[in-house]
Design a protein around this motif. Structure first.
Motif, PDB file in Angstrom:
ATOM      1  N   LEU A 206      16.939 -16.233  21.590  1.00  0.00           N
ATOM      2  CA  LEU A 206      16.501 -15.832  22.926  1.00  0.00           C
ATOM      3  C   LEU A 206      14.981 -15.779  23.058  1.00  0.00           C
ATOM      4  CD1 LEU A 206      19.219 -13.108  23.190  1.00  0.00           C
ATOM      5  CD2 LEU A 206      19.124 -15.144  24.623  1.00  0.00           C
ATOM      6  N   ASN A 207      14.297 -16.141  21.979  1.00  0.00           N
ATOM      7  CA  ASN A 207      12.831 -16.232  21.973  1.00  0.00           C
ATOM      8  C   ASN A 207      12.121 -14.931  22.335  1.00  0.00           C
ATOM      9  OD1 ASN A 207      12.787 -19.077  21.336  1.00  0.00           O
ATOM     10  ND2 ASN A 207      13.463 -19.439  23.443  1.00  0.00           N
ATOM     11  N   PRO A 208      12.468 -13.832  21.647  1.00  0.00           N
ATOM     12  CA  PRO A 208      11.685 -12.612  21.851  1.00  0.00           C
ATOM     13  C   PRO A 208      10.265 -12.816  21.332  1.00  0.00           C
ATOM     14  CG  PRO A 208      13.100 -12.382  19.929  1.00  0.00           C
ATOM     15  CD  PRO A 208      13.487 -13.680  20.594  1.00  0.00           C
ATOM     16  N   THR A 209       9.377 -11.925  21.701  1.00  0.00           N
ATOM     17  CA  THR A 209       8.001 -12.008  21.219  1.00  0.00           C
ATOM     18  C   THR A 209       7.963 -11.989  19.690  1.00  0.00           C
ATOM     19  OG1 THR A 209       7.323 -10.799  23.205  1.00  0.00           O
ATOM     20  CG2 THR A 209       5.701 -10.990  21.432  1.00  0.00           C
ATOM     21  N   ALA A 210       8.813 -11.171  19.093  1.00  0.00           N
ATOM     22  CA  ALA A 210       8.985 -11.129  17.639  1.00  0.00           C
ATOM     23  C   ALA A 210      10.378 -10.566  17.365  1.00  0.00           C
ATOM     24  CB  ALA A 210       7.918 -10.270  16.972  1.00  0.00           C
ATOM     25  N   ALA A 211      10.886 -10.817  16.150  1.00  0.00           N
ATOM     26  CA  ALA A 211      12.215 -10.313  15.796  1.00  0.00           C
ATOM     27  C   ALA A 211      12.200  -9.803  14.360  1.00  0.00           C
ATOM     28  CB  ALA A 211      13.266 -11.406  15.958  1.00  0.00           C
ATOM     29  N   PHE A 212      13.084  -8.830  14.089  1.00  0.00           N
ATOM     30  CA  PHE A 212      13.100  -8.159  12.792  1.00  0.00           C
ATOM     31  C   PHE A 212      14.543  -7.931  12.358  1.00  0.00           C
ATOM     32  CE2 PHE A 212       9.529  -6.947  15.395  1.00  0.00           C
ATOM     33  CZ  PHE A 212       8.447  -7.229  14.567  1.00  0.00           C
ATOM     34  N   ASP A 213      14.735  -7.856  11.037  1.00  0.00           N
ATOM     35  CA  ASP A 213      16.076  -7.655  10.493  1.00  0.00           C
ATOM     36  C   ASP A 213      16.370  -6.197  10.169  1.00  0.00           C
ATOM     37  OD1 ASP A 213      16.695 -10.406  10.622  1.00  0.00           O
ATOM     38  OD2 ASP A 213      15.618 -10.753   8.740  1.00  0.00           O
ATOM     39  N   ASP A 214      15.363  -5.333  10.255  1.00  0.00           N
ATOM     40  CA  ASP A 214      15.585  -3.909  10.016  1.00  0.00           C
ATOM     41  C   ASP A 214      14.535  -3.101  10.773  1.00  0.00           C
ATOM     42  OD1 ASP A 214      13.281  -3.152   7.989  1.00  0.00           O
ATOM     43  OD2 ASP A 214      14.125  -5.043   7.296  1.00  0.00           O
ATOM     44  N   PHE A 215      14.847  -1.844  10.995  1.00  0.00           N
ATOM     45  CA  PHE A 215      13.992  -0.997  11.835  1.00  0.00           C
ATOM     46  C   PHE A 215      12.674  -0.661  11.140  1.00  0.00           C
ATOM     47  CE2 PHE A 215      12.781   2.670  14.435  1.00  0.00           C
ATOM     48  CZ  PHE A 215      13.157   2.227  15.693  1.00  0.00           C
ATOM     49  N   ALA A 216      12.707  -0.512   9.824  1.00  0.00           N
ATOM     50  CA  ALA A 216      11.487  -0.160   9.103  1.00  0.00           C
ATOM     51  C   ALA A 216      10.426  -1.244   9.268  1.00  0.00           C
ATOM     52  CB  ALA A 216      11.802   0.045   7.619  1.00  0.00           C
ATOM     53  N   THR A 217      10.836  -2.507   9.229  1.00  0.00           N
ATOM     54  CA  THR A 217       9.885  -3.605   9.401  1.00  0.00           C
ATOM     55  C   THR A 217       9.319  -3.621  10.812  1.00  0.00           C
ATOM     56  OG1 THR A 217      11.184  -4.868   7.793  1.00  0.00           O
ATOM     57  CG2 THR A 217       9.539  -6.081   9.053  1.00  0.00           C
ATOM     58  N   LEU A 218      10.151  -3.321  11.781  1.00  0.00           N
ATOM     59  CA  LEU A 218       9.683  -3.196  13.170  1.00  0.00           C
ATOM     60  C   LEU A 218       8.608  -2.120  13.288  1.00  0.00           C
ATOM     61  CD1 LEU A 218      10.195  -3.540  16.392  1.00  0.00           C
ATOM     62  CD2 LEU A 218      11.686  -1.570  16.092  1.00  0.00           C
ATOM     63  N   VAL A 219       8.846  -0.977  12.684  1.00  0.00           N
ATOM     64  CA  VAL A 219       7.893   0.132  12.749  1.00  0.00           C
ATOM     65  C   VAL A 219       6.565  -0.273  12.102  1.00  0.00           C
ATOM     66  CG1 VAL A 219       7.419   2.483  11.955  1.00  0.00           C
ATOM     67  CG2 VAL A 219       9.669   1.902  12.874  1.00  0.00           C
ATOM     68  N   LYS A 220       6.630  -0.907  10.958  1.00  0.00           N
ATOM     69  CA  LYS A 220       5.399  -1.360  10.287  1.00  0.00           C
ATOM     70  C   LYS A 220       4.619  -2.306  11.180  1.00  0.00           C
ATOM     71  CE  LYS A 220       7.084  -0.965   5.522  1.00  0.00           C
ATOM     72  NZ  LYS A 220       7.512  -1.720   4.317  1.00  0.00           N
ATOM     73  N   TYR A 221       5.322  -3.185  11.860  1.00  0.00           N
ATOM     74  CA  TYR A 221       4.691  -4.134  12.775  1.00  0.00           C
ATOM     75  C   TYR A 221       3.961  -3.403  13.908  1.00  0.00           C
ATOM     76  CZ  TYR A 221       4.506  -7.843  16.370  1.00  0.00           C
ATOM     77  OH  TYR A 221       4.103  -8.736  17.342  1.00  0.00           O
ATOM     78  N   LEU A 222       4.606  -2.379  14.438  1.00  0.00           N
ATOM     79  CA  LEU A 222       4.013  -1.638  15.559  1.00  0.00           C
ATOM     80  C   LEU A 222       2.849  -0.751  15.121  1.00  0.00           C
ATOM     81  CD1 LEU A 222       7.307  -0.675  17.416  1.00  0.00           C
ATOM     82  CD2 LEU A 222       5.470  -2.128  18.329  1.00  0.00           C
ATOM     83  N   LEU A 223       2.845  -0.354  13.856  1.00  0.00           N
ATOM     84  CA  LEU A 223       1.813   0.545  13.360  1.00  0.00           C
ATOM     85  C   LEU A 223       0.671  -0.178  12.651  1.00  0.00           C
ATOM     86  CD1 LEU A 223       3.945   3.486  11.902  1.00  0.00           C
ATOM     87  CD2 LEU A 223       2.809   3.353  14.134  1.00  0.00           C
ATOM     88  N   LYS A 224       0.788  -1.495  12.522  1.00  0.00           N
ATOM     89  CA  LYS A 224      -0.190  -2.219  11.690  1.00  0.00           C
ATOM     90  C   LYS A 224      -1.595  -2.207  12.281  1.00  0.00           C
ATOM     91  CE  LYS A 224       0.764  -6.815  13.642  1.00  0.00           C
ATOM     92  NZ  LYS A 224       1.308  -8.162  13.381  1.00  0.00           N
ATOM     93  N   ASP A 225      -1.682  -2.010  13.604  1.00  0.00           N
ATOM     94  CA  ASP A 225      -3.016  -1.946  14.227  1.00  0.00           C
ATOM     95  C   ASP A 225      -3.644  -0.579  14.043  1.00  0.00           C
ATOM     96  OD1 ASP A 225      -2.720  -4.526  15.064  1.00  0.00           O
ATOM     97  OD2 ASP A 225      -1.919  -3.987  17.021  1.00  0.00           O
TER      98      ASP A 225
END
Length: 225
Positions: A206-225
Protein backbone atom coordinates in the motif's frame (compact mmCIF):
# COMPACT_ATOMS: atom_id res chain seq x y z
CA UNK A 1 10.52 12.38 11.48
CA UNK A 2 9.71 16.02 12.20
CA UNK A 3 6.25 15.23 13.57
CA UNK A 4 4.15 16.35 16.50
CA UNK A 5 1.03 14.15 16.44
CA UNK A 6 0.97 10.34 16.25
CA UNK A 7 -2.45 8.90 15.35
CA UNK A 8 -2.63 5.20 16.16
CA UNK A 9 -5.00 2.48 15.05
CA UNK A 10 -5.99 0.09 17.85
CA UNK A 11 -6.83 -3.51 16.91
CA UNK A 12 -3.97 -5.16 15.05
CA UNK A 13 -1.64 -2.23 15.80
CA UNK A 14 -1.50 -1.84 19.58
CA UNK A 15 -3.58 -4.84 20.68
CA UNK A 16 -4.35 -8.32 19.43
CA UNK A 17 -8.07 -8.51 20.07
CA UNK A 18 -8.94 -11.23 17.56
CA UNK A 19 -9.35 -14.00 20.17
CA UNK A 20 -12.06 -11.97 21.93
CA UNK A 21 -13.65 -10.86 18.66
CA UNK A 22 -13.68 -14.47 17.46
CA UNK A 23 -15.30 -15.68 20.68
CA UNK A 24 -17.98 -12.99 20.44
CA UNK A 25 -18.54 -13.67 16.74
CA UNK A 26 -18.94 -17.40 17.28
CA UNK A 27 -21.23 -16.81 20.26
CA UNK A 28 -23.38 -14.64 18.00
CA UNK A 29 -23.43 -17.29 15.28
CA UNK A 30 -24.33 -20.00 17.78
CA UNK A 31 -27.18 -17.87 19.14
CA UNK A 32 -28.46 -17.41 15.60
CA UNK A 33 -28.17 -21.13 14.82
CA UNK A 34 -25.36 -20.73 12.30
CA UNK A 35 -22.02 -22.47 11.80
CA UNK A 36 -19.01 -21.08 13.64
CA UNK A 37 -15.54 -20.36 12.23
CA UNK A 38 -11.89 -20.72 13.22
CA UNK A 39 -9.92 -17.89 14.75
CA UNK A 40 -7.73 -17.65 11.63
CA UNK A 41 -10.76 -17.25 9.39
CA UNK A 42 -12.28 -14.55 11.58
CA UNK A 43 -8.91 -12.77 11.78
CA UNK A 44 -9.21 -11.99 8.07
CA UNK A 45 -12.64 -10.39 8.60
CA UNK A 46 -11.49 -7.84 11.21
CA UNK A 47 -10.66 -4.21 10.46
CA UNK A 48 -13.71 -2.54 8.95
CA UNK A 49 -15.74 -2.14 12.12
CA UNK A 50 -18.25 -4.36 13.90
CA UNK A 51 -21.01 -4.26 11.30
CA UNK A 52 -18.75 -5.52 8.53
CA UNK A 53 -17.33 -8.26 10.79
CA UNK A 54 -20.85 -9.38 11.63
CA UNK A 55 -21.95 -9.35 7.98
CA UNK A 56 -18.89 -11.32 6.89
CA UNK A 57 -19.57 -13.90 9.59
CA UNK A 58 -23.21 -14.21 8.57
CA UNK A 59 -22.33 -14.98 4.94
CA UNK A 60 -19.07 -16.77 5.71
CA UNK A 61 -16.79 -14.74 3.44
CA UNK A 62 -14.98 -11.42 3.20
CA UNK A 63 -16.99 -10.04 0.27
CA UNK A 64 -20.60 -9.39 1.21
CA UNK A 65 -22.92 -8.83 -1.73
CA UNK A 66 -25.59 -6.16 -1.48
CA UNK A 67 -28.55 -8.54 -1.63
CA UNK A 68 -27.19 -11.26 0.69
CA UNK A 69 -28.47 -9.71 3.92
CA UNK A 70 -31.28 -7.42 4.93
CA UNK A 71 -30.60 -4.39 7.10
CA UNK A 72 -32.78 -5.94 9.79
CA UNK A 73 -30.79 -9.20 9.78
CA UNK A 74 -27.49 -7.35 10.08
CA UNK A 75 -28.73 -4.99 12.80
CA UNK A 76 -30.13 -7.83 14.89
CA UNK A 77 -26.96 -9.91 14.53
CA UNK A 78 -24.77 -6.93 15.41
CA UNK A 79 -26.71 -6.39 18.63
CA UNK A 80 -26.28 -10.06 19.51
CA UNK A 81 -22.54 -9.64 18.79
CA UNK A 82 -22.34 -6.52 21.01
CA UNK A 83 -24.00 -8.37 23.87
CA UNK A 84 -21.63 -11.32 23.49
CA UNK A 85 -18.55 -9.09 23.30
CA UNK A 86 -19.62 -7.07 26.33
CA UNK A 87 -20.27 -10.20 28.37
CA UNK A 88 -17.04 -12.09 27.68
CA UNK A 89 -16.04 -13.51 31.05
CA UNK A 90 -12.29 -13.77 30.48
CA UNK A 91 -10.66 -11.32 28.07
CA UNK A 92 -7.93 -12.74 25.83
CA UNK A 93 -6.98 -9.34 24.35
CA UNK A 94 -3.26 -8.61 24.77
CA UNK A 95 -0.90 -5.78 23.85
CA UNK A 96 1.63 -6.58 21.15
CA UNK A 97 5.28 -6.79 22.29
CA UNK A 98 6.90 -3.48 23.27
CA UNK A 99 3.70 -1.46 22.76
CA UNK A 100 3.24 -0.48 26.39
CA UNK A 101 6.82 0.71 26.87
CA UNK A 102 6.91 2.20 23.37
CA UNK A 103 3.82 4.35 23.84
CA UNK A 104 5.21 5.66 27.11
CA UNK A 105 8.57 6.45 25.48
CA UNK A 106 6.86 8.38 22.69
CA UNK A 107 4.70 10.30 25.16
CA UNK A 108 7.72 11.16 27.29
CA UNK A 109 9.58 12.30 24.17
CA UNK A 110 6.93 14.98 23.66
CA UNK A 111 4.70 13.47 21.00
CA UNK A 112 0.95 14.03 21.20
CA UNK A 113 -0.82 10.66 20.90
CA UNK A 114 -4.31 10.05 19.52
CA UNK A 115 -6.28 6.89 18.83
CA UNK A 116 -8.53 6.41 15.81
CA UNK A 117 -10.12 2.97 15.61
CA UNK A 118 -13.01 1.46 13.67
CA UNK A 119 -14.05 -0.38 16.85
CA UNK A 120 -17.32 0.98 18.32
CA UNK A 121 -16.38 3.65 20.84
CA UNK A 122 -18.39 2.03 23.64
CA UNK A 123 -15.79 -0.75 23.93
CA UNK A 124 -12.65 1.40 23.78
CA UNK A 125 -12.39 3.11 27.21
CA UNK A 126 -12.53 -0.16 29.18
CA UNK A 127 -9.73 -1.68 27.09
CA UNK A 128 -7.57 1.44 27.38
CA UNK A 129 -8.12 1.43 31.12
CA UNK A 130 -7.19 -2.25 31.41
CA UNK A 131 -3.76 -1.52 29.94
CA UNK A 132 -3.27 1.74 31.84
CA UNK A 133 -3.22 3.76 28.62
CA UNK A 134 -6.11 6.17 29.18
CA UNK A 135 -3.91 9.12 30.08
CA UNK A 136 -1.54 8.57 27.15
CA UNK A 137 -4.02 9.65 24.48
CA UNK A 138 -5.15 13.25 24.06
CA UNK A 139 -8.05 12.19 21.82
CA UNK A 140 -9.85 8.91 21.08
CA UNK A 141 -12.29 8.25 18.23
CA UNK A 142 -14.24 5.06 17.57
CA UNK A 143 -15.74 3.83 14.34
CA UNK A 144 -19.09 5.38 15.26
CA UNK A 145 -17.79 8.63 16.79
CA UNK A 146 -18.31 10.42 13.46
CA UNK A 147 -20.59 9.69 10.51
CA UNK A 148 -17.71 8.08 8.58
CA UNK A 149 -14.73 5.91 9.56
CA UNK A 150 -11.39 4.87 8.06
CA UNK A 151 -10.44 4.65 5.19
CA UNK A 152 -12.35 7.94 4.96
CA UNK A 153 -9.93 10.72 5.95
CA UNK A 154 -12.52 12.55 8.07
CA UNK A 155 -11.55 11.04 11.47
CA UNK A 156 -7.89 11.91 10.94
CA UNK A 157 -8.69 15.44 9.80
CA UNK A 158 -11.03 15.83 12.77
CA UNK A 159 -8.27 14.87 15.19
CA UNK A 160 -5.79 17.26 13.58
CA UNK A 161 -8.34 20.07 13.72
CA UNK A 162 -9.38 19.50 17.33
CA UNK A 163 -5.78 19.17 18.55
CA UNK A 164 -4.61 22.13 16.49
CA UNK A 165 -1.99 20.23 14.51
CA UNK A 166 -1.28 20.75 10.82
CA UNK A 167 -1.50 17.65 8.65
CA UNK A 168 2.18 17.79 7.74
CA UNK A 169 3.00 17.45 11.45
CA UNK A 170 0.87 14.33 11.90
CA UNK A 171 1.41 10.67 11.05
CA UNK A 172 -1.08 7.79 10.87
CA UNK A 173 0.21 4.48 12.26
CA UNK A 174 -1.64 1.25 11.53
CA UNK A 175 -1.65 -2.32 10.32
CA UNK A 176 -4.27 -2.33 7.55
CA UNK A 177 -5.24 -0.79 4.26
CA UNK A 178 -7.91 1.24 6.08
CA UNK A 179 -5.21 3.02 8.08
CA UNK A 180 -2.83 3.65 5.19
CA UNK A 181 -5.58 4.79 2.81
CA UNK A 182 -7.07 7.07 5.48
CA UNK A 183 -3.70 8.71 5.97
CA UNK A 184 -3.03 9.02 2.26
CA UNK A 185 -6.53 10.43 1.69
CA UNK A 186 -5.88 12.98 4.45
CA UNK A 187 -2.46 13.91 2.99
CA UNK A 188 -0.85 12.62 6.20
CA UNK A 189 2.33 10.52 6.30
CA UNK A 190 1.71 6.86 7.12
CA UNK A 191 3.67 4.23 9.00
CA UNK A 192 2.64 0.61 8.49
CA UNK A 193 3.03 -2.39 10.81
CA UNK A 194 3.17 -5.78 9.14
CA UNK A 195 2.03 -8.03 12.00
CA UNK A 196 -1.64 -7.04 12.28
CA UNK A 197 -4.84 -7.68 10.36
CA UNK A 198 -4.62 -6.76 6.70
CA UNK A 199 -6.66 -9.45 4.96
CA UNK A 200 -3.51 -11.38 4.02
CA UNK A 201 -2.00 -8.46 2.10
CA UNK A 202 1.50 -7.16 2.83
CA UNK A 203 1.15 -3.66 4.29
CA UNK A 204 4.08 -2.57 2.11
CA UNK A 205 1.95 -3.12 -1.01
CA UNK A 206 0.00 0.00 0.00
CA UNK A 207 3.11 2.21 -0.14
CA UNK A 208 3.13 3.70 3.35
CA UNK A 209 5.79 6.29 4.08
CA UNK A 210 7.66 3.54 5.95
CA UNK A 211 6.82 0.07 7.29
CA UNK A 212 8.05 -2.02 10.21
CA UNK A 213 7.78 -5.62 11.38
CA UNK A 214 7.64 -4.83 15.10
CA UNK A 215 6.65 -1.96 17.36
CA UNK A 216 10.08 -1.50 18.92
CA UNK A 217 11.61 -0.71 15.52
CA UNK A 218 8.84 1.78 14.83
CA UNK A 219 9.56 3.54 18.13
CA UNK A 220 13.29 3.72 17.38
CA UNK A 221 12.47 5.25 14.01
CA UNK A 222 10.28 7.92 15.60
CA UNK A 223 12.83 8.71 18.30
CA UNK A 224 15.94 8.75 16.11
CA UNK A 225 15.76 12.52 15.62
Amino acid sequence: MDKQLLIFDFDGTLIDSVPDLADATNAMLTTLGKDTYSLDTIRNWVGNGSRMLVERALVGKIEVLEDELTVEEAEHAEQVFFDAYKNLSDSKTVAYPNVDSGLRQLKEAGYTLALVTNKPIRFVPKILESFGWTSLFDMVLGGDSLTTKKPDPAPLLHVCDKLGVMQDKAVMIGDSRNDILAGQNAKIDTLGLSYGYNYGQDIRDLNPTAAFDDFATLVKYLLKD
